[in-house]
Enzyme design. Structure first.
Site, PDB file in Angstrom:
ATOM      1  N   ASN A 239      38.885 105.358 -58.188  1.00  0.00           N
ATOM      2  CA  ASN A 239      39.036 106.439 -57.212  1.00  0.00           C
ATOM      3  C   ASN A 239      37.888 107.448 -57.273  1.00  0.00           C
ATOM      4  OD1 ASN A 239      40.716 108.543 -55.598  1.00  0.00           O
ATOM      5  ND2 ASN A 239      40.315 109.559 -57.558  1.00  0.00           N
TER       6      ASN A 239
ATOM      7  N   ILE B 276      41.344 112.976 -45.734  1.00  0.00           N
ATOM      8  CA  ILE B 276      42.420 113.487 -46.591  1.00  0.00           C
ATOM      9  C   ILE B 276      42.064 114.920 -47.010  1.00  0.00           C
ATOM     10  CG2 ILE B 276      43.769 113.053 -48.692  1.00  0.00           C
ATOM     11  CD1 ILE B 276      43.868 110.698 -46.680  1.00  0.00           C
TER      12      ILE B 276
ATOM     13  N   VAL C  40      31.334 107.722 -64.420  1.00  0.00           N
ATOM     14  CA  VAL C  40      31.533 106.291 -64.128  1.00  0.00           C
ATOM     15  C   VAL C  40      30.245 105.575 -63.732  1.00  0.00           C
ATOM     16  CG1 VAL C  40      33.982 106.515 -63.481  1.00  0.00           C
ATOM     17  CG2 VAL C  40      32.202 106.709 -61.704  1.00  0.00           C
TER      18      VAL C  40
ATOM     19  N   ARG D 236      41.230 115.757 -59.993  1.00  0.00           N
ATOM     20  CA  ARG D 236      41.386 116.564 -58.773  1.00  0.00           C
ATOM     21  C   ARG D 236      41.764 115.656 -57.596  1.00  0.00           C
ATOM     22  NH1 ARG D 236      37.033 118.324 -56.718  1.00  0.00           N
ATOM     23  NH2 ARG D 236      35.465 117.207 -57.937  1.00  0.00           N
TER      24      ARG D 236
ATOM     25  N   SER E 240      36.847 104.058 -47.775  1.00  0.00           N
ATOM     26  CA  SER E 240      36.892 105.094 -46.733  1.00  0.00           C
ATOM     27  C   SER E 240      36.758 104.491 -45.346  1.00  0.00           C
ATOM     28  CB  SER E 240      35.734 106.069 -46.952  1.00  0.00           C
ATOM     29  OG  SER E 240      35.496 106.839 -45.799  1.00  0.00           O
TER      30      SER E 240
ATOM     31  N   TYR F  94      26.895 107.328 -48.422  1.00  0.00           N
ATOM     32  CA  TYR F  94      28.341 107.238 -48.675  1.00  0.00           C
ATOM     33  C   TYR F  94      28.948 106.069 -47.895  1.00  0.00           C
ATOM     34  CZ  TYR F  94      33.242 108.775 -48.965  1.00  0.00           C
ATOM     35  OH  TYR F  94      34.603 108.847 -49.177  1.00  0.00           O
TER      36      TYR F  94
END
Ligand code: NAP
Length: 239
Positions: free
Chosen positions: A85, A182, A61, A12, A137, A150
């Protein structure tokens, strides 16, 4: 020889776009996904319909056994380009987040990068060529309130990128893309006023598209980008 890219979280969002664009650029494509099997198969079918080889592998992951299994399952010889990613976001205040919330975000967004890199790096070194591209980020550098885990995980990714680039730069370049906001499902819960404030502080006056990050990744993956190592490439519209 034909290049092969492995994109974690390729089912995605940004990862999906990178799968399509790397495929169009002539790479064999391997996408990893965790939960979205149907979406992953759509990517495979879309690339296969254009006669581009693509394999999808399920693995969380953050789980070392699943990452090892993924490394055993890859087709196309060896992976020369790894794009770390896969990522999750979690909104909440530090004072009310649970320890599990913190562990889950750090597990996927930071430990996941370490585990997948560790699984694929040895082959790159023995083949004398590799590209590792970590998707970080803008919150890593600025900090996002309500996203302490995060922001910390992505700051960790920046540090890992810099450190590893010194360990293996002779054969493998290691870089990160510092993505701005994004348009993907990850931001579905961001309130409109917060989106407006971000656009207002972005000189290019828009939020990013997955293609913006994919384009930067193709540049870093290029064989000619061999003198770019340990870079934190900002793709954030100048935020
Ligand atoms: P997204 O649309 O939510 O997609 C996330 C992808 O990561 C999905 O393919 C998902 O696969 C995969 N994933 C999540 N947990 C996983 C796990 N444990 N193991 C394997 N795959 C997993 O997010 P996105 O916006 O494309 O984000 C991609 C990357 O860019 C992330 O690292 C994110 O932090 C970073 N980034 C995004 C933005 C933004 O504004 N969107 C900004 C800066 C950085 P399944 O659905 O199959 O689980």
């Amino acid at each position: 020889m034909k290049r092969t890219v492995l994109i974690t979280g390729g089912s995605r969002g940004i990862g999906r776009q990178m799968a399509l664009d790397f495929g169009a650029a002539g790479y064999n494509v391997i996408i990893n996904y965790n939960k979205s099997r149907d979406a992953a198969m759509e990517v495979v079918n879309e690339l296969n319909a254009r006669e581009i080889a693509c394999q999808a592998i399920q693995a969380d992951v953050s789980d070392s056994d699943q990452v090892k299994r993924m490394a055993d399952e890859v087709m196309f010889g060896h992976v020369d380009t790894l794009i770390n990613n896969a990522g999750i976001a979690h909104l909440g205040l530090l004072q009310t987040d649970s320890e599990q919330d913190f562990d889950r975000v750090i597990g996927v967004d930071l430990k996941g990068v370490w585990l997948v890199t560790r699984a694929f790096l040895p082959d790159m070194i023995s083949n004398g060529f590799g590209r590792i591209i970590n998707i970080s980020s803008f919150w890593a550098e600025r900090g996002s309130s309500t996203e302490t885990a995060y922001s910390a995980a992505k700051a960790g990714v920046n540090g890992l990128t810099k450190a590893l680039s010194r360990e293996v730069g002779e054969y493998v370049t290691v870089n990160a893309i510092i993505a701005g906001l994004i348009a993907t499902e990850m931001n579905d819960r961001v309130p409109p006023d917060a989106l407006f404030r971000i656009v207002d502080n972005t000189p290019v006056r828009r939020i990013g598209k997955p293609e913006d990050i994919s384009h930067a990744a193709l540049f870093l993956a290029d064989g000619k980008s061999s003198f770019i190592n340990g870079a934190l490439l900002h793709a954030d519209g100048g935020y």
